[in-house]
Design a protein around this motif. Sequence first.
Motif, PDB file in Angstrom:
ATOM      1  N   LEU A  13      75.615  45.555  88.746  1.00 52.15           N
ATOM      2  CA  LEU A  13      75.376  44.200  87.711  1.00 52.15           C
ATOM      3  C   LEU A  13      75.897  43.143  88.445  1.00 52.15           C
ATOM      4  CD1 LEU A  13      74.432  42.975  85.123  1.00 52.15           C
ATOM      5  CD2 LEU A  13      77.094  43.970  84.106  1.00 52.15           C
ATOM      6  N   LEU A  57      77.810  50.945  88.203  1.00 52.21           N
ATOM      7  CA  LEU A  57      76.876  50.299  87.544  1.00 52.21           C
ATOM      8  C   LEU A  57      77.362  48.765  87.436  1.00 52.21           C
ATOM      9  CD1 LEU A  57      75.993  52.438  84.456  1.00 52.21           C
ATOM     10  CD2 LEU A  57      74.501  52.020  86.445  1.00 52.21           C
ATOM     11  N   LEU A  93      82.037  47.739  81.255  1.00 50.20           N
ATOM     12  CA  LEU A  93      81.393  46.913  82.488  1.00 50.20           C
ATOM     13  C   LEU A  93      82.022  45.568  82.739  1.00 50.20           C
ATOM     14  CD1 LEU A  93      77.795  48.105  81.325  1.00 50.20           C
ATOM     15  CD2 LEU A  93      78.957  48.545  83.387  1.00 50.20           C
ATOM     16  N   LEU A 137      72.948  45.109  82.128  1.00 49.69           N
ATOM     17  CA  LEU A 137      72.536  46.408  83.084  1.00 49.69           C
ATOM     18  C   LEU A 137      70.845  46.341  83.139  1.00 49.69           C
ATOM     19  CD1 LEU A 137      74.781  49.449  82.589  1.00 49.69           C
ATOM     20  CD2 LEU A 137      74.471  47.777  84.571  1.00 49.69           C
ATOM     21  N   ASP A 177      74.560  45.949  77.549  1.00 49.57           N
ATOM     22  CA  ASP A 177      74.167  47.101  78.368  1.00 49.57           C
ATOM     23  C   ASP A 177      72.755  46.931  78.522  1.00 49.57           C
ATOM     24  OD1 ASP A 177      73.900  47.723  75.610  1.00 49.57           O
ATOM     25  OD2 ASP A 177      74.491  49.612  75.939  1.00 49.57           O
TER      26      ASP A 177
END
Length: 245
Positions: free
Chosen positions: A113, A109, A148, A238, A210
């Motif tokens: 991104l 993920l 992230l 995201l 997110d």
Amino acid sequence: MPDALRAALRVALHTVFPPRCICCGAAVGSDDGLCPACWREMSFLAGTVCDCCGTPLPGEDAGPVLCDDCLTRPRPWGRGRAAFLYDGTGRKLVLQLKHADRLDLVPPLAAMLARAVQPILRPKMLVAPVPLHRLRLLRRKFNQSAMLAQALAREGGMACLPDLFLRTRATAAMEGMTRAERRSNLDGAIAVNPKYRDRIRGRQLLVIDDVLTSGATLETTAAAALAAGAAGVSVAVLARVARDG
């Protein structure tokens, strides 16, 4: 480790543990991939998007353009991007990351991104996540936005400050709230960690979350950074909740 040995180990590992779709678990041809069915339900954001919030726009990409919402209600941040829409496979992946302890999803993920944010990166940009309140962090055990942010920063060779922002008070869950209710709920709830005030003064920040729905959380976070002396703030998420119409 030599490349030939690394490749041989990968083949041996795949013989015992074949690659699986990161969403549904079906067999796929490579690590961190999606099966054809999940790929069809994945709405990546490419082409023309709002330069501020990342929402998809009609027409050809002819340079920076803003959506009607960002023109009508200017954001405190400058530029923004999202990797995919919050629907179909994208929604499933976000929910698995947040609520099913799927930490194995962080690298793929973060790679998605990283591709999305390339147009808005600035030299020596600092990366920081939207914070969780300590009580929610205790229940969830990790801040998915922080993970992230750290993975994205490593991939892009940027510095990450995972505790740059603090939740000064607990806030109610915002599902079902209007934009005004979300802003009221977050009023004064996010602040810059005092130990980083000198570090961010005059610097460009990339704030990671997110999901972007109304943008209230990112607005509060960006406003706190600017009040603390940051030169500018960009945002990256995201998933972007699609707007009606």
